[in-house]
Design a protein around this motif. Sequence first.
Motif, PDB file in Angstrom:
ATOM      1  N   THR A 165       1.283  -4.717   1.204  1.00  0.00           N
ATOM      2  CA  THR A 165       0.212  -4.367   2.140  1.00  0.00           C
ATOM      3  C   THR A 165       0.462  -5.008   3.500  1.00  0.00           C
ATOM      4  O   THR A 165       0.795  -6.182   3.591  1.00  0.00           O
ATOM      5  CB  THR A 165      -1.148  -4.841   1.584  1.00  0.00           C
ATOM      6  OG1 THR A 165      -1.329  -4.262   0.288  1.00  0.00           O
ATOM      7  CG2 THR A 165      -2.289  -4.442   2.493  1.00  0.00           C
ATOM      8  N   THR A 166       0.256  -4.216   4.564  1.00  0.00           N
ATOM      9  CA  THR A 166       0.396  -4.720   5.928  1.00  0.00           C
ATOM     10  C   THR A 166      -0.951  -4.635   6.632  1.00  0.00           C
ATOM     11  O   THR A 166      -1.598  -3.589   6.620  1.00  0.00           O
ATOM     12  CB  THR A 166       1.421  -3.898   6.729  1.00  0.00           C
ATOM     13  OG1 THR A 166       2.667  -3.908   6.038  1.00  0.00           O
ATOM     14  CG2 THR A 166       1.603  -4.459   8.128  1.00  0.00           C
ATOM     15  N   VAL A 167      -1.346  -5.738   7.239  1.00  0.00           N
ATOM     16  CA  VAL A 167      -2.560  -5.789   8.051  1.00  0.00           C
ATOM     17  C   VAL A 167      -2.159  -6.281   9.434  1.00  0.00           C
ATOM     18  O   VAL A 167      -1.365  -7.211   9.571  1.00  0.00           O
ATOM     19  CB  VAL A 167      -3.609  -6.744   7.425  1.00  0.00           C
ATOM     20  CG1 VAL A 167      -4.797  -6.931   8.355  1.00  0.00           C
ATOM     21  CG2 VAL A 167      -4.064  -6.213   6.071  1.00  0.00           C
ATOM     22  N   PHE A 168      -2.705  -5.627  10.457  1.00  0.00           N
ATOM     23  CA  PHE A 168      -2.517  -6.067  11.828  1.00  0.00           C
ATOM     24  C   PHE A 168      -3.827  -6.675  12.296  1.00  0.00           C
ATOM     25  O   PHE A 168      -4.868  -6.008  12.256  1.00  0.00           O
ATOM     26  CB  PHE A 168      -2.119  -4.906  12.735  1.00  0.00           C
ATOM     27  CG  PHE A 168      -0.755  -4.363  12.412  1.00  0.00           C
ATOM     28  CD1 PHE A 168       0.380  -4.964  12.935  1.00  0.00           C
ATOM     29  CD2 PHE A 168      -0.612  -3.272  11.578  1.00  0.00           C
ATOM     30  CE1 PHE A 168       1.639  -4.471  12.627  1.00  0.00           C
ATOM     31  CE2 PHE A 168       0.643  -2.776  11.268  1.00  0.00           C
ATOM     32  CZ  PHE A 168       1.771  -3.375  11.790  1.00  0.00           C
ATOM     33  N   SER A 176      -2.571  -1.038   7.603  1.00  0.00           N
ATOM     34  CA  SER A 176      -1.564   0.006   7.725  1.00  0.00           C
ATOM     35  C   SER A 176      -1.663   0.920   6.513  1.00  0.00           C
ATOM     36  O   SER A 176      -1.556   0.468   5.374  1.00  0.00           O
ATOM     37  CB  SER A 176      -0.166  -0.614   7.798  1.00  0.00           C
ATOM     38  OG  SER A 176       0.818   0.386   7.771  1.00  0.00           O
ATOM     39  N   MET A 177      -1.863   2.193   6.765  1.00  0.00           N
ATOM     40  CA  MET A 177      -1.965   3.173   5.685  1.00  0.00           C
ATOM     41  C   MET A 177      -0.587   3.690   5.265  1.00  0.00           C
ATOM     42  O   MET A 177      -0.363   4.021   4.110  1.00  0.00           O
ATOM     43  CB  MET A 177      -2.838   4.355   6.111  1.00  0.00           C
ATOM     44  CG  MET A 177      -4.261   3.955   6.478  1.00  0.00           C
ATOM     45  SD  MET A 177      -5.155   3.232   5.106  1.00  0.00           S
ATOM     46  CE  MET A 177      -5.344   4.660   4.081  1.00  0.00           C
ATOM     47  N   GLU A 178       0.309   3.772   6.234  1.00  0.00           N
ATOM     48  CA  GLU A 178       1.638   4.301   5.951  1.00  0.00           C
ATOM     49  C   GLU A 178       2.599   3.794   7.012  1.00  0.00           C
ATOM     50  O   GLU A 178       2.289   3.835   8.199  1.00  0.00           O
ATOM     51  CB  GLU A 178       1.607   5.834   5.968  1.00  0.00           C
ATOM     52  CG  GLU A 178       2.935   6.486   5.763  1.00  0.00           C
ATOM     53  CD  GLU A 178       2.881   8.009   5.893  1.00  0.00           C
ATOM     54  OE1 GLU A 178       3.892   8.638   5.570  1.00  0.00           O
ATOM     55  OE2 GLU A 178       1.848   8.555   6.339  1.00  0.00           O
TER      56      GLU A 178
END
Length: 154
Positions: free
Chosen positions: A64-67, A138-140
């Motif tokens: 999982t990516t979070v900004f 980030s969804m994709e």
Amino acid sequence: MLDDRDRRILDMLQKDAGISVTDLAEYVALSVSACSRRIQRLEESGHILRRIIVLDRERMGVPTTVFALVKTAHHSDEWTETFRRIISDIPEIVEAHRLTGNHDYILKIVLPRVEHYDVIYKQIVRKLELFDVSASISMEELKHGMAIPVGYAR
């Protein structure tokens, strides 16, 4: 000054830092010793900072990516250095940039799942006052890569 062979060496090493000098020399049409000397020169000149291995995030358990977009009311050197030290100690924060515009910083955070973002958020705000933090998930991933263009190199 770099020539086209140097640029091709740099480009290939970005794609595969583990490539053998023999294969790289063949790719750029040089002898193994000449290719090895060029690589050493590129390291000594600072064009090559380090060689790394890129890990598979799924297999490493952090898909999982979070900004996180950060605003602060503080802009002193002391505050900035404290912020830099705090985020440097959190391995899930893999990138951080100071920005122009409406936000002061953006953090790229890799996590096992979205819910873990709160753990990272609390690690920061317990140690430092922030004005506002907003996070986007980030969804994709549409493009990913660490390679940079070599055509501008001097």
